[in-house]
Scaffold this motif. Structure first.
Motif, PDB file in Angstrom:
ATOM      1  N   GLU A   1     -34.006 -28.308  25.060  1.00  0.00           N
ATOM      2  CA  GLU A   1     -32.833 -27.424  25.598  1.00  0.00           C
ATOM      3  C   GLU A   1     -31.766 -28.107  25.022  1.00  0.00           C
ATOM      4  OE1 GLU A   1     -31.845 -29.787  29.930  1.00  0.00           O
ATOM      5  OE2 GLU A   1     -33.184 -28.065  29.809  1.00  0.00           O
ATOM      6  N   LEU A   2     -30.587 -26.937  24.987  1.00  0.00           N
ATOM      7  CA  LEU A   2     -29.332 -27.457  24.478  1.00  0.00           C
ATOM      8  C   LEU A   2     -28.382 -26.645  25.458  1.00  0.00           C
ATOM      9  CD1 LEU A   2     -27.840 -24.779  23.142  1.00  0.00           C
ATOM     10  CD2 LEU A   2     -29.521 -25.332  21.194  1.00  0.00           C
ATOM     11  N   ASN A   3     -27.112 -27.390  25.653  1.00  0.00           N
ATOM     12  CA  ASN A   3     -26.218 -27.093  26.537  1.00  0.00           C
ATOM     13  C   ASN A   3     -24.858 -26.611  25.885  1.00  0.00           C
ATOM     14  OD1 ASN A   3     -27.628 -27.294  29.073  1.00  0.00           O
ATOM     15  ND2 ASN A   3     -27.216 -29.684  28.639  1.00  0.00           N
ATOM     16  N   LEU A   4     -24.275 -25.287  26.193  1.00  0.00           N
ATOM     17  CA  LEU A   4     -23.208 -24.994  25.504  1.00  0.00           C
ATOM     18  C   LEU A   4     -22.026 -24.754  26.511  1.00  0.00           C
ATOM     19  CD1 LEU A   4     -24.531 -22.036  22.875  1.00  0.00           C
ATOM     20  CD2 LEU A   4     -23.215 -24.204  22.500  1.00  0.00           C
ATOM     21  N   PRO A   5     -20.955 -25.263  26.579  1.00  0.00           N
ATOM     22  CA  PRO A   5     -19.857 -25.074  27.555  1.00  0.00           C
ATOM     23  C   PRO A   5     -18.839 -23.815  27.097  1.00  0.00           C
ATOM     24  CG  PRO A   5     -19.182 -26.903  26.354  1.00  0.00           C
ATOM     25  CD  PRO A   5     -20.619 -26.301  25.621  1.00  0.00           C
ATOM     26  N   VAL A   6     -18.570 -22.920  27.723  1.00  0.00           N
ATOM     27  CA  VAL A   6     -18.119 -21.791  27.342  1.00  0.00           C
ATOM     28  C   VAL A   6     -16.869 -21.587  28.617  1.00  0.00           C
ATOM     29  CG1 VAL A   6     -18.080 -18.961  27.179  1.00  0.00           C
ATOM     30  CG2 VAL A   6     -19.789 -20.510  26.431  1.00  0.00           C
ATOM     31  N   THR A   7     -15.586 -21.092  27.925  1.00  0.00           N
ATOM     32  CA  THR A   7     -14.403 -21.061  28.760  1.00  0.00           C
ATOM     33  C   THR A   7     -14.694 -19.662  29.777  1.00  0.00           C
ATOM     34  OG1 THR A   7     -13.386 -19.528  27.254  1.00  0.00           O
ATOM     35  CG2 THR A   7     -12.842 -21.903  27.065  1.00  0.00           C
ATOM     36  N   TYR A   8     -13.757 -20.082  30.922  1.00  0.00           N
ATOM     37  CA  TYR A   8     -13.882 -18.784  32.001  1.00  0.00           C
ATOM     38  C   TYR A   8     -13.625 -17.519  31.448  1.00  0.00           C
ATOM     39  CZ  TYR A   8     -15.670 -21.569  35.837  1.00  0.00           C
ATOM     40  OH  TYR A   8     -16.655 -22.456  36.473  1.00  0.00           O
ATOM     41  N   GLY A   9     -12.548 -17.678  30.584  1.00  0.00           N
ATOM     42  CA  GLY A   9     -12.082 -16.420  30.079  1.00  0.00           C
ATOM     43  C   GLY A   9     -12.718 -15.735  29.263  1.00  0.00           C
ATOM     44  N   SER A  10     -13.804 -16.509  28.590  1.00  0.00           N
ATOM     45  CA  SER A  10     -14.696 -15.328  27.750  1.00  0.00           C
ATOM     46  C   SER A  10     -15.630 -14.559  28.354  1.00  0.00           C
ATOM     47  CB  SER A  10     -15.693 -16.388  27.099  1.00  0.00           C
ATOM     48  OG  SER A  10     -14.890 -17.554  26.525  1.00  0.00           O
ATOM     49  N   ASP A  11     -16.026 -13.531  27.397  1.00  0.00           N
ATOM     50  CA  ASP A  11     -16.951 -12.547  27.911  1.00  0.00           C
ATOM     51  C   ASP A  11     -18.295 -12.966  28.198  1.00  0.00           C
ATOM     52  OD1 ASP A  11     -18.657 -10.137  28.087  1.00  0.00           O
ATOM     53  OD2 ASP A  11     -16.993  -8.992  27.055  1.00  0.00           O
ATOM     54  N   LYS A  12     -18.608 -13.121  29.545  1.00  0.00           N
ATOM     55  CA  LYS A  12     -19.959 -13.938  29.624  1.00  0.00           C
ATOM     56  C   LYS A  12     -21.218 -13.116  29.044  1.00  0.00           C
ATOM     57  CE  LYS A  12     -21.255 -13.709  33.716  1.00  0.00           C
ATOM     58  NZ  LYS A  12     -21.768 -13.930  35.394  1.00  0.00           N
ATOM     59  N   GLU A  13     -21.166 -11.628  29.296  1.00  0.00           N
ATOM     60  CA  GLU A  13     -22.176 -10.876  28.678  1.00  0.00           C
ATOM     61  C   GLU A  13     -22.540 -11.171  27.199  1.00  0.00           C
ATOM     62  OE1 GLU A  13     -24.260  -9.799  30.756  1.00  0.00           O
ATOM     63  OE2 GLU A  13     -23.110 -10.347  32.414  1.00  0.00           O
ATOM     64  N   ILE A  14     -21.380 -11.042  26.336  1.00  0.00           N
ATOM     65  CA  ILE A  14     -21.404 -10.976  25.158  1.00  0.00           C
ATOM     66  C   ILE A  14     -21.908 -12.492  24.771  1.00  0.00           C
ATOM     67  CG2 ILE A  14     -19.926 -11.334  22.824  1.00  0.00           C
ATOM     68  CD1 ILE A  14     -18.096  -9.227  23.900  1.00  0.00           C
ATOM     69  N   ALA A  15     -21.471 -13.571  25.443  1.00  0.00           N
ATOM     70  CA  ALA A  15     -22.134 -14.949  25.211  1.00  0.00           C
ATOM     71  C   ALA A  15     -23.596 -14.965  25.432  1.00  0.00           C
ATOM     72  CB  ALA A  15     -21.229 -15.828  25.977  1.00  0.00           C
ATOM     73  N   LYS A  16     -23.850 -14.360  26.511  1.00  0.00           N
ATOM     74  CA  LYS A  16     -25.392 -14.153  26.518  1.00  0.00           C
ATOM     75  C   LYS A  16     -26.541 -13.451  25.878  1.00  0.00           C
ATOM     76  CE  LYS A  16     -26.590 -13.239  31.045  1.00  0.00           C
ATOM     77  NZ  LYS A  16     -26.507 -12.275  32.438  1.00  0.00           N
ATOM     78  N   SER A  17     -25.851 -12.553  25.455  1.00  0.00           N
ATOM     79  CA  SER A  17     -26.393 -11.590  24.393  1.00  0.00           C
ATOM     80  C   SER A  17     -26.637 -12.300  23.103  1.00  0.00           C
ATOM     81  CB  SER A  17     -25.694 -10.335  24.163  1.00  0.00           C
ATOM     82  OG  SER A  17     -26.304  -9.520  23.153  1.00  0.00           O
ATOM     83  N   LEU A  18     -25.624 -13.001  22.629  1.00  0.00           N
ATOM     84  CA  LEU A  18     -25.694 -13.580  21.228  1.00  0.00           C
ATOM     85  C   LEU A  18     -26.430 -14.691  21.053  1.00  0.00           C
ATOM     86  CD1 LEU A  18     -23.633 -16.119  20.825  1.00  0.00           C
ATOM     87  CD2 LEU A  18     -21.950 -14.543  21.071  1.00  0.00           C
ATOM     88  N   ILE A  19     -26.545 -15.463  22.239  1.00  0.00           N
ATOM     89  CA  ILE A  19     -27.225 -16.838  22.234  1.00  0.00           C
ATOM     90  C   ILE A  19     -28.886 -16.631  22.554  1.00  0.00           C
ATOM     91  CG2 ILE A  19     -28.041 -18.724  23.727  1.00  0.00           C
ATOM     92  CD1 ILE A  19     -25.026 -18.808  24.749  1.00  0.00           C
ATOM     93  N   ILE A  20     -29.174 -15.424  23.222  1.00  0.00           N
ATOM     94  CA  ILE A  20     -30.509 -15.345  23.335  1.00  0.00           C
ATOM     95  C   ILE A  20     -31.085 -14.367  21.915  1.00  0.00           C
ATOM     96  CG2 ILE A  20     -31.951 -13.225  24.389  1.00  0.00           C
ATOM     97  CD1 ILE A  20     -31.891 -15.827  26.207  1.00  0.00           C
ATOM     98  N   LYS A  21     -30.233 -13.795  21.296  1.00  0.00           N
ATOM     99  CA  LYS A  21     -30.647 -12.954  20.190  1.00  0.00           C
ATOM    100  C   LYS A  21     -30.744 -13.815  19.018  1.00  0.00           C
ATOM    101  CE  LYS A  21     -28.983  -9.728  16.764  1.00  0.00           C
ATOM    102  NZ  LYS A  21     -28.121  -8.557  16.578  1.00  0.00           N
ATOM    103  N   ILE A  22     -29.839 -15.053  19.032  1.00  0.00           N
ATOM    104  CA  ILE A  22     -30.206 -16.054  17.878  1.00  0.00           C
ATOM    105  C   ILE A  22     -31.417 -16.757  18.275  1.00  0.00           C
ATOM    106  CG2 ILE A  22     -29.073 -18.057  16.910  1.00  0.00           C
ATOM    107  CD1 ILE A  22     -26.424 -16.798  17.365  1.00  0.00           C
ATOM    108  N   ALA A  23     -31.786 -17.267  19.605  1.00  0.00           N
ATOM    109  CA  ALA A  23     -32.688 -18.052  19.738  1.00  0.00           C
ATOM    110  C   ALA A  23     -34.021 -17.364  19.586  1.00  0.00           C
ATOM    111  CB  ALA A  23     -32.402 -18.428  21.521  1.00  0.00           C
ATOM    112  N   SER A  24     -34.195 -16.232  19.951  1.00  0.00           N
ATOM    113  CA  SER A  24     -35.391 -15.298  19.530  1.00  0.00           C
ATOM    114  C   SER A  24     -35.444 -15.250  18.276  1.00  0.00           C
ATOM    115  CB  SER A  24     -35.106 -13.947  20.327  1.00  0.00           C
ATOM    116  OG  SER A  24     -34.875 -13.888  21.842  1.00  0.00           O
ATOM    117  N   ASN A  25     -34.603 -14.926  17.257  1.00  0.00           N
ATOM    118  CA  ASN A  25     -34.955 -15.044  15.912  1.00  0.00           C
ATOM    119  C   ASN A  25     -35.309 -16.240  15.345  1.00  0.00           C
ATOM    120  OD1 ASN A  25     -33.963 -12.233  15.680  1.00  0.00           O
ATOM    121  ND2 ASN A  25     -31.930 -12.606  15.187  1.00  0.00           N
TER     122      ASN A  25
END
Length: 302
Positions: free
Chosen positions: A179-203
């Motif tokens: 596993e890896l942990n990524l700290p993301v700021t509260y002001g970030s778009d959470k849905e975009i962050a989730k989408s790009l992490i899952i997409k990259i991991a799946s590829n």
């Protein structure tokens, strides 16, 4: 010749010992010749290794049988001789006996084999040889990070298989969860962050996921174990400072470090392309300037 015969008659015990030693040397020479022959004739590395180990074990068995039969004088007395011999050396050669028993246990039960990555007695590494006494490992870790070789070759007594747990990274299922942990700021778009992490991991992890699914089914059928999810999963935790994205995934045990590097690199590139919609957080300390205070002192006497 007459002098030799006379010496043999006068020194029967010495003659018997010399004869026995010559017999042992003869058997050892035969073992070495057989090993050299196999080394030259067998091209496959695994088959060559196993055949040489088989010849070595067979030679030890023959030497033990010859020793008992030679000194007992009759093969029928072999059982009694074994009992007396065992009783005499059980205490003084306890560790050696355990090591030999451990080597047989390793080969018969298939606890591990050369090529496996194991952790035993607090030592982690790749098994490069298993003989009748020692397990030889190429050490991993210690003063180097992650799963890199330290360069040290470790010899460990086979007796340790009876003294503690053995962690095998590659037997039956050559994959591990990481596993890896990524700290993301509260002001970030959470849905975009989730989408790009899952997409990259799946590829990146698609190869490991596909291969591990079929092998995990074999593990479930063989052992009393519940089925597990091998696809990458993402969990979110809210902390005092940031949103923590925890990515859990399955990876080949030998490619753990390189895979984690690739994941971090691709995720960082993707976050940069969001143009500020997603940003990584970090622990920071903000110093606030203290305003100036003017103090005027007056003389009460005036």
């Amino acid at each position: 010749m007459d002098k030799i015969k006379t010496w043999i008659v006068e020194h029967p015990t010495t003659y018997s010992i010399v004869k026995y030693l010559l017999l042992v040397v003869f058997v050892l020479i035969l073992i070495q010749l057989a090993r050299r022959f196999l080394r030259k004739q067998v091209t496959d590395t695994v088959a060559r290794y196993k055949s040489q180990k088989g010849i070595e074990i067979l030679g030890y068995v023959i030497l033990i049988l010859l020793t008992f039969s030679y000194f007992s004088g009759n093969i029928k007395d072999l059982t009694l001789a074994i009992g007396l011999f065992t009783a005499g050396i059980a205490i003084t050669l306890q560790e050696l006996i355990l090591s030999i028993a451990g080597s047989l246990y390793i080969f018969i039960v298939k606890v591990y084999k050369p090529g496996d990555r194991i952790e035993i007695n607090g030592i982690k590494g790749d098994v490069i040889d298993v003989d009748s006494i020692y397990t030889t490992m190429m050490e991993i870790g210690q003063w180097v990070s992650s799963d890199n070789y330290s360069g040290r070759i470790v010899k460990l007594s086979n007796a340790f298989v009876f003294k503690g747990p053995i962690y095998n990274y590659s037997q039956d299922f050559p994959f591990i969860w990481d596993e890896l942990n990524l700290p993301v700021t509260y002001g970030s778009d959470k849905e975009i962050a989730k989408s790009l992490i899952i997409k990259i991991a799946s590829n990146i992890l698609s190869e490991f996921t596909a291969k591990s699914k079929s092998q995990w089914k074999s593990v479930v059928n063989k052992y009393y174990i519940e089925d597990a999810l091998v696809d990458p999963t993402l969990a979110i935790t809210l902390t005092d400072n940031w949103i923590q994205f925890n990515l859990r995934y399955i990876v080949d045990y030998k490619r753990r470090r390189s895979t984690k590097h690739l994941l971090y690199d691709e995720i960082h590139k993707a976050i940069k392309k969001t143009k500020g919609k997603v940003s990584l957080a970090s622990a920071t300390l903000e110093l606030i300037k203290i305003p100036e205070i003017n103090v005027e002192l007056t003389n009460k006497a005036e």
